[in-house]
Design an enzyme around this catalytic site. Structure first.
Site, short mmCIF file in Angstrom:
data_model
loop_
_atom_site.label_atom_id
_atom_site.label_comp_id
_atom_site.label_asym_id
_atom_site.label_seq_id
_atom_site.Cartn_x
_atom_site.Cartn_y
_atom_site.Cartn_z
N CYS A 291 -10.80 3.61 0.24
CA CYS A 291 -9.46 3.85 0.28
C CYS A 291 -9.13 3.05 1.50
O CYS A 291 -9.96 3.05 2.58
CB CYS A 291 -9.00 5.50 0.75
SG CYS A 291 -7.41 5.57 1.37
N THR A 292 -8.19 2.19 1.57
CA THR A 292 -7.61 1.19 2.58
C THR A 292 -7.54 1.77 4.01
O THR A 292 -7.32 1.28 4.85
CB THR A 292 -6.70 0.30 2.00
OG1 THR A 292 -5.72 0.97 1.74
CG2 THR A 292 -7.22 -0.64 1.04
N HIS A 293 -7.14 3.28 3.83
CA HIS A 293 -6.68 4.09 5.23
C HIS A 293 -8.01 4.24 5.84
O HIS A 293 -8.11 4.35 7.08
CB HIS A 293 -6.22 5.26 4.81
CG HIS A 293 -4.77 5.15 4.48
ND1 HIS A 293 -4.31 4.82 3.38
CD2 HIS A 293 -3.56 5.66 5.13
CE1 HIS A 293 -2.94 4.78 3.22
NE2 HIS A 293 -2.48 5.19 4.40
N TYR B 172 -0.49 8.51 -2.36
CA TYR B 172 -0.49 8.27 -3.91
C TYR B 172 -1.61 9.30 -4.37
O TYR B 172 -1.58 9.39 -5.53
CB TYR B 172 -0.67 7.03 -3.94
CG TYR B 172 0.50 6.08 -3.89
CD1 TYR B 172 1.88 6.24 -3.35
CD2 TYR B 172 0.31 4.52 -4.06
CE1 TYR B 172 2.72 5.39 -3.30
CE2 TYR B 172 1.34 3.72 -3.95
CZ TYR B 172 2.47 4.04 -3.71
OH TYR B 172 3.55 3.19 -3.50
N GLY B 173 -2.56 9.40 -3.57
CA GLY B 173 -3.73 10.10 -4.19
C GLY B 173 -3.75 11.25 -4.91
O GLY B 173 -4.72 11.54 -5.73
N CYS C 55 -4.54 -1.21 -1.97
CA CYS C 55 -4.75 0.27 -2.24
C CYS C 55 -5.51 0.36 -3.72
O CYS C 55 -5.15 -0.07 -4.69
CB CYS C 55 -3.08 0.65 -2.47
SG CYS C 55 -3.29 2.67 -2.76
N ASP D 105 0.83 -1.03 -0.07
CA ASP D 105 -0.08 0.01 0.13
C ASP D 105 0.87 1.17 0.07
O ASP D 105 2.26 1.30 0.29
CB ASP D 105 -0.84 0.02 1.37
CG ASP D 105 -1.90 1.12 1.30
OD1 ASP D 105 -2.46 1.76 0.40
OD2 ASP D 105 -1.80 1.74 2.17
N SER D 106 0.16 2.43 -0.25
CA SER D 106 1.04 3.69 -0.13
C SER D 106 1.68 4.03 1.22
O SER D 106 2.43 4.58 1.47
CB SER D 106 0.05 4.79 -0.48
OG SER D 106 -0.81 5.18 0.31
N GLU E 158 -1.60 8.33 8.54
CA GLU E 158 -0.58 8.06 8.50
C GLU E 158 0.59 8.24 9.62
O GLU E 158 1.36 7.79 9.95
CB GLU E 158 0.43 8.72 7.36
CG GLU E 158 -0.12 7.82 5.86
CD GLU E 158 0.61 6.53 5.64
OE1 GLU E 158 2.02 6.48 5.87
OE2 GLU E 158 0.12 5.54 5.46
N THR F 178 -6.15 3.32 -4.92
CA THR F 178 -5.24 4.29 -5.95
C THR F 178 -4.48 3.68 -6.74
O THR F 178 -4.29 3.75 -7.86
CB THR F 178 -4.50 5.31 -4.99
OG1 THR F 178 -5.63 6.03 -4.05
CG2 THR F 178 -4.44 6.38 -5.87
N1 DGL Z 1 -4.76 3.62 0.53
C1 DGL Z 1 -4.81 4.01 -0.51
C2 DGL Z 1 -6.17 3.62 -1.16
O1 DGL Z 1 -6.75 2.58 -1.05
C3 DGL Z 1 -4.15 5.12 -0.73
C4 DGL Z 1 -4.01 6.33 -0.09
C5 DGL Z 1 -3.08 7.28 -0.48
O2 DGL Z 1 -1.81 7.21 -0.42
O3 DGL Z 1 -3.54 8.48 -0.83
O4 DGL Z 1 -6.48 4.29 -2.03
#
Ligand code: DGL
Length: 270
Positions: free
Chosen positions: A188-190, A47-48, A78, A15-16, A156, A80
């Site tokens: 988004c997985t976060h 990454y977004g 992830c 993941d990012s 994060e 993204t």
């Molecule tokens: N966790 C990531 C997702 O599912 C991206 C978060 C990011 O880095 O912007 O999209």
């Protein structure tokens, strides 16, 4: 089928940053005998708001690291990165690569009033893959999308409950509440890390959906199809308690010591 790969080889998960831990938890529950190596690309997160080319470069670099560790399959945990890089990754590598996308299909099926919300990154929402997802599954439902700029940065840093994080969540949930969404996709997985806060803001009548469990089932299916599922060891076989406990994942990161600390902390609360 990949006969050269050992069944007890690890599964690589990327993941990012720390967000994919929410998926990894499902993976370890579903596949208790598998070994997992998790890579958080926190030095390059989020990454977004980055270009697809940049995200692809990072995904290739991480895939190389995980494959060098002996990975028998990869999970891009992830949304993204999946949108930006899953096709070139699959073209380049011969092992199975499982990606993920916002749960628009199950949300559309679950919604009673046919109004669904999607919380995700700008990159995911602007991607061709997301447009295709809406094209396939968005008919007959109103889909309200909301990019959550700045939220990944809070998570994060392990700031799940801080006033700044809660203020962002209020801001981003409001348009979905105003639209009357009865089902909201955590795209988004976060975001599952702040699921309880989101639920409190939108109310208990709103259903929140994420894709962690579905990804775990898909990984199991693929490993089974390829005869790559790690069977219970003979030591586990006679010990039910042992057989259901998962092996602790290995955590790698491009980030700092602080990222390692946040990863361990967040892993504990899942
Ligand atoms: N966790 C990531 C997702 O599912 C991206 C978060 C990011 O880095 O912007 O999209």
């Amino acid at each position: 089928m990949c006969p050269a790969i050992a069944v007890n080889a690890p599964v690589g998960v990327m993941d990012s940053g720390v967000g994919g831990l929410t998926v990894l938890k499902h993976l370890t529950r579903q596949l208790a005998h598998e070994h997992f190596i998790y890579y958080a690309d926190s030095a390059y997160a989020p990454y977004g708001n980055q270009s697809a080319v940049k995200i692809q470069q990072r995904c290739f670099a991480i895939a190389d690291i995980l494959i060098a560790q002996g990975a028998k399959a990869l999970v891009v945990a992830c949304n993204t990165a999946t949108a930006a890089a899953i096709s070139p990754l699959r073209e380049h590598y011969s092992l199975s690569i499982i990606g993920m996308e916002p749960a628009v299909k199950p949300a559309a099926a679950a919604s009673k009033n046919s109004i669904i919300g999607v919380l995700a990154t700008t990159g995911t929402l602007k991607s061709a893959q997301f447009a295709a997802l809406l094209e396939h599954y968005g008919h007959g439902v109103q889909v309200v999308t909301q990019a959550c700029v700045g939220l990944v940065e809070c998570i994060e840093q392990g700031q799940l409950d801080q006033a700044h994080t809660l203020a962002l969540l209020e801001t981003y949930c409001q348009p979905l509440i105003d639209a009357g969404a009865d089902t909201i996709v955590l795209g988004c997985t976060h975001y599952p890390f702040v699921r309880a806060h989101i639920q409190k803001i939108v109310g208990p009548q709103v259903t929140l959906i994420d894709t962690g469990a579905a990804v775990a089932k898909r990984l199991q299916q693929i490993l089974e199809e390829q005869n790559l599922l790690n069977p219970a060891t003979s030591a586990d076989a006679g010990n039910a308690q042992h057989a259901t406990s998962s092996v602790k994942p290995i955590f790698l990161t491009s980030g700092s010591q602080e990222t390692q600390r946040v990863m361990q902390q967040l892993w504990q609360i899942l």
